[in-house]
Every structure is written in C-alpha cells, then in structure tokens.
Design a protein around this motif. Structure first.
Motif, PDB file in Angstrom:
ATOM      1  N   ASP A  55       0.823  -1.217   0.000  1.00  0.00           N
ATOM      2  CA  ASP A  55       0.000   0.000   0.000  1.00  0.00           C
ATOM      3  C   ASP A  55       0.858   1.268   0.000  1.00  0.00           C
ATOM      4  O   ASP A  55       0.550   2.249   0.666  1.00  0.00           O
ATOM      5  CB  ASP A  55      -0.920   0.005   1.226  1.00  0.00           C
ATOM      6  CG  ASP A  55      -0.123  -0.088   2.529  1.00  0.00           C
ATOM      7  OD1 ASP A  55       1.087  -0.392   2.475  1.00  0.00           O
ATOM      8  OD2 ASP A  55      -0.721   0.151   3.600  1.00  0.00           O
ATOM      9  N   LEU A  56       1.961   1.243  -0.741  1.00  0.00           N
ATOM     10  CA  LEU A  56       2.855   2.403  -0.785  1.00  0.00           C
ATOM     11  C   LEU A  56       2.122   3.641  -1.290  1.00  0.00           C
ATOM     12  O   LEU A  56       1.343   3.586  -2.231  1.00  0.00           O
ATOM     13  CB  LEU A  56       4.056   2.115  -1.691  1.00  0.00           C
ATOM     14  CG  LEU A  56       5.098   1.134  -1.157  1.00  0.00           C
ATOM     15  CD1 LEU A  56       6.141   0.850  -2.228  1.00  0.00           C
ATOM     16  CD2 LEU A  56       5.760   1.682   0.093  1.00  0.00           C
ATOM     17  N   TRP A  57       2.423   4.775  -0.650  1.00  0.00           N
ATOM     18  CA  TRP A  57       1.813   6.031  -1.070  1.00  0.00           C
ATOM     19  C   TRP A  57       2.413   6.517  -2.389  1.00  0.00           C
ATOM     20  O   TRP A  57       3.542   6.156  -2.754  1.00  0.00           O
ATOM     21  CB  TRP A  57       2.035   7.103  -0.007  1.00  0.00           C
ATOM     22  CG  TRP A  57       1.219   6.896   1.239  1.00  0.00           C
ATOM     23  CD1 TRP A  57      -0.051   6.434   1.311  1.00  0.00           C
ATOM     24  CD2 TRP A  57       1.646   7.139   2.579  1.00  0.00           C
ATOM     25  NE1 TRP A  57      -0.473   6.378   2.614  1.00  0.00           N
ATOM     26  CE2 TRP A  57       0.553   6.810   3.423  1.00  0.00           C
ATOM     27  CE3 TRP A  57       2.817   7.601   3.168  1.00  0.00           C
ATOM     28  CZ2 TRP A  57       0.617   6.939   4.800  1.00  0.00           C
ATOM     29  CZ3 TRP A  57       2.873   7.737   4.533  1.00  0.00           C
ATOM     30  CH2 TRP A  57       1.782   7.390   5.347  1.00  0.00           C
ATOM     31  N   VAL A  58       1.678   7.371  -3.062  1.00  0.00           N
ATOM     32  CA  VAL A  58       2.153   7.997  -4.293  1.00  0.00           C
ATOM     33  C   VAL A  58       3.184   9.069  -3.927  1.00  0.00           C
ATOM     34  O   VAL A  58       3.039   9.775  -2.928  1.00  0.00           O
ATOM     35  CB  VAL A  58       0.978   8.641  -5.062  1.00  0.00           C
ATOM     36  CG1 VAL A  58       1.480   9.496  -6.211  1.00  0.00           C
ATOM     37  CG2 VAL A  58       0.041   7.561  -5.581  1.00  0.00           C
ATOM     38  N   VAL A  59       4.237   9.186  -4.729  1.00  0.00           N
ATOM     39  CA  VAL A  59       5.240  10.234  -4.538  1.00  0.00           C
ATOM     40  C   VAL A  59       5.220  11.170  -5.735  1.00  0.00           C
ATOM     41  O   VAL A  59       4.872  10.771  -6.854  1.00  0.00           O
ATOM     42  CB  VAL A  59       6.655   9.640  -4.354  1.00  0.00           C
ATOM     43  CG1 VAL A  59       6.759   8.901  -3.035  1.00  0.00           C
ATOM     44  CG2 VAL A  59       7.034   8.717  -5.503  1.00  0.00           C
ATOM     45  N   GLU A  60       5.577  12.433  -5.506  1.00  0.00           N
ATOM     46  CA  GLU A  60       5.699  13.408  -6.590  1.00  0.00           C
ATOM     47  C   GLU A  60       7.182  13.600  -6.867  1.00  0.00           C
ATOM     48  O   GLU A  60       7.885  14.225  -6.065  1.00  0.00           O
ATOM     49  CB  GLU A  60       5.048  14.736  -6.200  1.00  0.00           C
ATOM     50  CG  GLU A  60       3.587  14.821  -6.574  1.00  0.00           C
ATOM     51  CD  GLU A  60       3.069  16.250  -6.490  1.00  0.00           C
ATOM     52  OE1 GLU A  60       2.334  16.658  -7.399  1.00  0.00           O
ATOM     53  OE2 GLU A  60       3.407  16.939  -5.530  1.00  0.00           O
ATOM     54  N   SER A  67      -0.460   4.207  -4.554  1.00  0.00           N
ATOM     55  CA  SER A  67      -0.099   4.160  -5.970  1.00  0.00           C
ATOM     56  C   SER A  67      -0.616   2.867  -6.600  1.00  0.00           C
ATOM     57  O   SER A  67      -0.774   1.847  -5.942  1.00  0.00           O
ATOM     58  CB  SER A  67       1.420   4.247  -6.130  1.00  0.00           C
ATOM     59  OG  SER A  67       2.040   3.129  -5.527  1.00  0.00           O
ATOM     60  N   SER A  68      -0.868   2.943  -7.891  1.00  0.00           N
ATOM     61  CA  SER A  68      -1.284   1.755  -8.647  1.00  0.00           C
ATOM     62  C   SER A  68      -0.182   1.376  -9.614  1.00  0.00           C
ATOM     63  O   SER A  68       0.467   2.242 -10.194  1.00  0.00           O
ATOM     64  CB  SER A  68      -2.583   2.036  -9.410  1.00  0.00           C
ATOM     65  OG  SER A  68      -2.417   3.146 -10.273  1.00  0.00           O
ATOM     66  N   SER A  81      13.868  -2.400   0.159  1.00  0.00           N
ATOM     67  CA  SER A  81      12.595  -2.284   0.867  1.00  0.00           C
ATOM     68  C   SER A  81      12.024  -0.884   0.714  1.00  0.00           C
ATOM     69  O   SER A  81      12.757   0.087   0.486  1.00  0.00           O
ATOM     70  CB  SER A  81      12.775  -2.616   2.353  1.00  0.00           C
ATOM     71  OG  SER A  81      13.716  -1.749   2.952  1.00  0.00           O
ATOM     72  N   ALA A  82      10.714  -0.787   0.825  1.00  0.00           N
ATOM     73  CA  ALA A  82      10.024   0.503   0.774  1.00  0.00           C
ATOM     74  C   ALA A  82       8.815   0.427   1.689  1.00  0.00           C
ATOM     75  O   ALA A  82       8.100  -0.572   1.712  1.00  0.00           O
ATOM     76  CB  ALA A  82       9.603   0.833  -0.653  1.00  0.00           C
ATOM     77  N   GLU A  83       8.602   1.476   2.453  1.00  0.00           N
ATOM     78  CA  GLU A  83       7.479   1.493   3.385  1.00  0.00           C
ATOM     79  C   GLU A  83       7.014   2.925   3.616  1.00  0.00           C
ATOM     80  O   GLU A  83       7.760   3.888   3.398  1.00  0.00           O
ATOM     81  CB  GLU A  83       7.888   0.867   4.715  1.00  0.00           C
ATOM     82  CG  GLU A  83       9.053   1.574   5.396  1.00  0.00           C
ATOM     83  CD  GLU A  83       9.472   0.889   6.684  1.00  0.00           C
ATOM     84  OE1 GLU A  83       8.598   0.281   7.330  1.00  0.00           O
ATOM     85  OE2 GLU A  83      10.659   0.971   7.041  1.00  0.00           O
ATOM     86  N   ASN A  84       5.783   3.068   4.043  1.00  0.00           N
ATOM     87  CA  ASN A  84       5.221   4.374   4.377  1.00  0.00           C
ATOM     88  C   ASN A  84       5.665   4.777   5.779  1.00  0.00           C
ATOM     89  O   ASN A  84       5.666   3.961   6.701  1.00  0.00           O
ATOM     90  CB  ASN A  84       3.689   4.332   4.326  1.00  0.00           C
ATOM     91  CG  ASN A  84       3.169   4.009   2.937  1.00  0.00           C
ATOM     92  OD1 ASN A  84       3.794   4.361   1.934  1.00  0.00           O
ATOM     93  ND2 ASN A  84       2.013   3.360   2.868  1.00  0.00           N
TER      94      ASN A  84
END
Length: 718
Positions: A448-453, A575-576, A483-486
C-alpha cells in the motif's frame, strides 16, 4: 536654767551659739533636701534606665523599640516628653523625629531643627548631634540656646530639657531628647544615667539593624539559592556538578534527559563512564585544565546510558571547595545541519562549471545521438556496422547519464515532478543495474505504498547509483535487500525533515562496509574509493533527494554491510502499478521551424525531423525566427510548430522570441529546448506559454513523441 541669774554676756553668747546651731541645722536640712531631690531624680532616671534595658531585650523591631523607650522614659521616669530624632544628610542637615511619648501637642511639628552650624542648629538637639556631647538646659526662661522654641516649650509646660547624642562606632546618628516640667531638673547623677540610657539605646538600635540586615541577608541568600535551583532545574542545558575524582555530586533535569539516566544512576557514576574510549585521553586533558583553574570550552562526544552517542558543546570550570561545574548542550542536530550545509556548499561550488560543461556537452551529444539514430535506421541489423553503431549509441547514452549528473549540480535545477509509483521505479532500476551479475535483488515492498511526486528520471538515477554501489560492494552470490514502506514523521523526527508523510526506501547490501572515517565524506563531490569511480554518483543522489524535499542517510558496519535509506515526501493516496511498454517511433506531417545556434544540432535535428515526416526551416537567432514565421503566415504556409533553443549567445533566445510570436499568432505551438537544466522554463514551461520541452540531448524517438503530443493537442483544440 535661770536666765535671770546669768550675765548678759553669757546670754548673748548662748544665743549666738543657738543661732549657729540653728543655721547648721538649716544647712543640713537643705543639704538633705538636695540629696533627697538628687536621689529622687537619679532614682527616676535609674528606673527609666532599667525599664528601657528591659525593653531593649524584648525589642523585635527598631520602630517598636524607639516608641517603647520613649514611653518608658515618660511613664517610669516621670518626664513630660521624650522623643528620638535622627540626623539626616540632606542639604539642610535636618533632624527627623522617629518616635515620641508624653505631652507633645504638636510641638515636634513646629521645631524645624537642624544640626547645621546655624541659629536653629545651636539648640540642644542640633548641638548634641553636631558636637557628639550631651546638652542640658535647666531653665527655659533664661537659657538663650532655646530662644527659637522658648514660647512653644513654656506653653506646653517644658521648663528644662536634655539632648543626648546617639553614637555608634564614634559616629553620631541622632539624639535622645527628654523634657521635664521643673527647672533645674537634671543634676550630674541623673545626666550620667541618661547618657548611659542613650548609649544603650544606640547600641540596641544598631543591634536590631544588624539583626535585620542579617535576617534580610539570610532571606536573600535563601531566595537566591532557590532562584538558582529553579534556574538550574529549568535550564535547557545539562548542568553537572562533580568532584576532583570525576564523581557526580548533582545534576539537573536537562542533564538527566541528555544522558538518558535517572538521578540515582548519575550519582553512582563518574564522568569517564559517559566518555567514548577513544576520547578518554583528550577528556583527561580537559579535566586537568579545570583542576589548574582554567575554564574549558570544548566539543565532546557523549555515550548515553542507552548506548546512543551525541555530540555536545561543554563549558566547564572549577567553582569552589574542590568542586567543578560543567554546562553541556546537545549540538548533534546543529552539527548535522552544519555538515549538511557544508555538503550543499560543496555541491554548489561546482555548479557554474558543471552547468557550462553540461550545456556544451549536451549539444555535442544531441548531434551524436541524432546521427547515430539516423544511421541505425538506414543500417541492416546483419551489417557489422549496425553493431558498431549500437555500441556507439549505448556509449552515448552512458555519456548522457554522466551529463545528467553534471546538470544536477547546476544552480537552480528544479525537478520536473509528477505523481509516480516508487515500486515500479525500484523494480525497473534494480533489475537493470544488477543485470549480468550473480547478485539477487530481494524486494520487500509494502503493498500500500503512497504515491510520490518526483522527477522520475532523477529518482531513477538515484536508485540506479545506489544499487550499482551495492552490487560493486557485495560478493558473488550475495543478496541486496530493497525495501520501501510508508513513514509518518511526527514533531522532532530522528532525521533532518519536517513532520509529514514520507515513503522510506532502503537498499541494504552484504558487502565489506564503509570505514567510519569515510562516512562523512561519501556524499562529497568527487570523493571515491573506487579506482575507476567519478565520485559524482552519491553526490548527485544527495543533491537530487534534497531538491525533492527529502533526506538520504547511510549506516554501515565493517564486514557486515551498508544500508542507504532515503525519504521522499508522499501524497496520502496509494499508488497503482502500471506496465511500461516500449513506445513506437511516432511520425507526423507539417512544417517545423527550428532555432539553434549550433550548426551540428541544426543539421542533425533537421535530418531527424525529415525522417519523421516533417518539413523543416532553420533559424540561427531570434530575429531570423520572427522574419521566417511572418513570411510563412503571409504566404499561407504556416508552421505546425516551432522548436527553439532558449539560449542564443549575442541574440534573442526562445524565451524572448515567444512573446513576439504570440503577438503574430496567438495559436503558435512552441517547444522549448535547452542544454541548461538551470533554465526555469524547463521546470515550469506552461507559465512561459510553451507547449512542451525538449531537453538536450534527445533521441529520434524523443523528438517524435514530443511533436506528436503537441500537434495532437493543437488538432484537439482546433
């Protein structure tokens, strides 16, 4: 006795003898009367003295003592009036009544006494104060010294008076004044007792003053100590008191918080328990300097009880009784900010050089890549030359990456941000960077990673740099954990970031690690430990992340690996995933006007445009663009689009030309092109009324795609 039988002479003699005896008796009676009166006077003075001494013992304040003494003199001594006056040091040298008892009836208000050498200063009170000797006036009717006050005194029944100076440490500070209703009221015995009374009173007054001063001093000291304790306790800096053995005696709350200890913990420990082993020798020198009486101001690393290490600024000195005081401030954040500032300054120090080189290099690469793209189109894949051209294109693309790194140092370089999925960027960059190696990328990506600008190209470059470093640091067959996390950072976050939502990306290798002495240098421009490295990869990555409003940090342990983590500001939406597909070469039709000052760029771009199906007109400065565009409009052969270089040395570039073109044709479709990424137009081209941008160097596919998008928008609008 028969007086008749005596002789006349005998009778006369006896009469004289009797007269003499009678006279002696009268004299004795008068002496007795005087003695009795003197004893009575002395007795009343003695009673007054005794009562006053008792009052001195009981006294609790100066004003109460003075009033009680005056009352005792009147009530016990039987005098008509008693008052105490203090000598003032004002210009008039006035005498201020401080206490009184007896029949006064407003007399003191009319006195206007002074102790100066003047008429009103020569009365009993003024003279006693000025000379330091007692003055007694036994007859107000005849004594000229009381002339100014005679009428008022007689009116109130005062017949005689005495003024006795009040003296302390041989300094006169006032007068005790006593009035009697009879003349000649003060004899020698009485005056001696009254002088003794005045001396006792003076002693009592100053004893009370000294006691009050002592009480006030003690109160002040207590209040000062309390204020000091309060200040120490409320101080934001840690304050420590310790002995010559380095054992702590006291510490305030800020100090406990700084060391992450309880009060009981600290009092069981010594300074050396909080010093890093490698810093013990320098700490010992600082401590010795304090013992020698020097004040020490130093920076010192402190090992807290929980194992964390902080950087402190310490001000230490000897205070008293073999005790020492240290005021310690945590400057860890300040040092980190200073180091970050230095890094930014180092990066900016090469911006001018990097921008200039990158611009010229981009023009050359535009010509090289364009010609290679055209050559590949006309070369059969079975031809040996095709493979050579493909290798040249690959090398040019690598050169383009190097130019991109230089451009990222250009002053004012702003990322061209758009919403993106960091997951896709991570997977694509990791697989590309690790291709051809035995390294395995182990992904741990939150679903469920957030969208980044972000500027996708720049962030792709950061990921690519970090994974290449990880690959090179790891041995064969090792894993790289990606790894990636909110992350939501609250107030006072552990990293140098504002509170908010972020995506944290970590790339962890199993390599040899980074020596501690190099950890503070790895983001410096041109610093590298690789024999073939440029020293720009991590410096560029640092610059890109900072310009995105993020932060990049590194942790490493020798022979256990290194972890790079960077934070990117995130939007509060998930993000999708999107599938990236290879785009076909997009062709088109229409007339294109091309502005550039580089002949090689003009030539190769003209060929590229023709290959894509367009007609081309060339211009070398802004004035020529305006003339060609005007002629095209008049001849009914308008241009579908204009591609303009923003910078033309000695002439008008695209930014200056476009407003003039818009006056000719409000529907002009202008595309900005530049090798300077510091150009604000590239990051905000819509605000300058451009329809799109082409950053040099660009390939044939980039040119075709940009024109296709611009012309389709024009068709849709019109």
């Amino acid at each position: 006795m028969d007086y008749r039988n005596k002789k006349k002479e005998e009778l006369i003699a006896e009469i004289k003898a009797l007269q003499k005896q009678l006279a002696e008796l009268k004299t004795r009676e008068a002496d007795h009367q005087r003695t009795t009166e003197s004893l009575q006077k002395s007795n009343r003075a003695l009673k007054a003295l005794g009562a006053c001494n008792e009052a001195l013992v009981r006294a609790t304040s100066e004003s109460a003592l003075l009033n009680e003494i005056c009352t005792m003199i009147v009530n016990v001594g039987g005098y008509r009036l008693a008052w105490v006056g203090f000598a003032e040091n004002d210009p008039n040298k006035s005498v201020r009544p401080a206490a009184q008892a007896g029949y006064e009836a407003g007399y003191l208000e009319s006195l206007n006494i002074t102790w100066s050498d003047s008429e009103r200063g020569h009365g009993p009170t003024g003279t006693a104060i000025r000379t330091g000797k007692p003055v007694f006036c036994n007859d107000y009717m005849t004594d000229p010294r009381v002339a100014p006050w005679k009428a008022q005194a007689i009116k109130r029944g005062y017949a005689s008076s005495g003024a006795i100076p009040l003296i302390h440490h041989q300094k006169v500070f006032g007068s005790l004044n006593i009035y009697a209703s009879e003349r000649f009221a003060f004899d020698e015995g009485e005056t001696q007792l009254l002088v003794q009374l005045a001396n006792d009173l003076a002693y009592g007054i100053f004893s009370l003053k000294e006691r009050d001063e002592l009480i006030y001093a003690e109160k002040t000291i207590r209040e000062s100590e309390e204020e000091y304790r309060t200040l120490v306790e409320q101080a934001s800096d840690g304050i420590f008191v310790y002995n010559a053995q380095g054992a702590f005696i006291e510490v305030n709350s800020a100090g406990l918080s700084l060391l992450k200890c309880t009060h009981e913990d600290v009092l069981k420990m010594k300074i050396k328990d909080f010093i890093l082993d490698e810093d013990l020798s320098i700490a010992a020198k600082y401590f010795e300097a304090q013992r020698m009486g020097e004040t020490v101001l130093c920076e010192m690393r402190i090992k807290c009880k929980d194992g964390s290490v902080i950087q402190t600024e310490t001000h230490a000195k000897r205070i008293a009784d073999g005790r020492f005081q240290a005021i310690m401030r945590d400057i860890t954040s300040r040092k980190r900010e200073a180091e970050n500032h230095i890094k930014v300054e180092k990066l900016e120090s090469i911006t001018i050089l990097a921008g200039g080189i990158a611009h010229d290099f981009n023009n050359l690469l535009t010509a090289i890549l364009g010609n290679i793209s055209l050559a590949l189109l006309s070369t059969d894949s079975g031809n040996p030359a095709f493979h050579r051209l493909a290798a040249a294109e690959k090398a040019s693309l690598r050169a383009q990456e190097l130019t991109q790194q230089l451009l990222d140092f250009s002053k004012g370089r702003s990322p061209a941000k758009k919403e993106a999925s960091i997951k896709n960027l991570l997977i694509e960059a990791a697989r590309f960077a690790s291709r051809g190696t035995s390294i395995k990328c182990d992904f741990h990506l939150s679903p469920d990673l957030w969208v980044v600008e972000v500027d996708e190209g720049q962030i792709n470059q950061v990921i690519n740099n970090l994974i290449i470093n990880a690959v090179q640091a790891s041995g064969e067959g090792k894993k790289i954990k990606i790894s990636a996390e909110n992350i939501t950072l609250e107030d006072s976050p552990p990293v140098n970031l504002l509170p908010g939502k972020y995506v944290r990306i970590s790339i962890q290798d199993q390599g040899v690690g980074i020596p501690e002495e190099n950890l503070t240098k790895i983001f410096d421009p041109y610093f590298t430990t690789k024999p073939t490295g440029s020293g720009l990869g991590l410096a560029t990555s640092y610059s890109i992340i900072k310009k995105h409003g993020g932060e990049i940090i590194v942790t490493s342990r020798l022979n256990q690996g290194t972890t790079f983590s960077f934070y990117l500001p995130a939007l509060d939406k998930i993000s999708s995933d999107t599938v990236v597909q290879k785009e076909p070469l997009l062709r088109g039709t229409g007339r294109i006007l091309l502005l550039d000052d580089e002949e090689d760029v003009l030539e190769v771009t003209a060929y590229m445009l023709k290959e894509l199906g367009y007609e081309v007109a060339l211009a070398r400065d802004g004035t020529e663009v305006l003339s060609i565009y005007q002629n095209a409009m008049e001849s009914k052969k308008p241009f579908a689009a204009v591609i303009m270089d923003l910078t033309i040395p000695g002439g008008m570039g695209g930014k200056e030309v476009l407003p003039k073109l818009l006056k000719m044709d409000s529907g002009v479709r202008a595309i900005a092109s530049s090798g300077y990424f510091s150009e604000p137009v590239l990051a905000n081209w819509k605000s300058y009324h451009f329809c799109s941008v082409l950053s040099k160097p660009y390939r044939l596919a980039d040119l075709g795609k940009t024109l296709d998008q611009v012309l389709k928008k024009k068709d849709a609008a019109g």
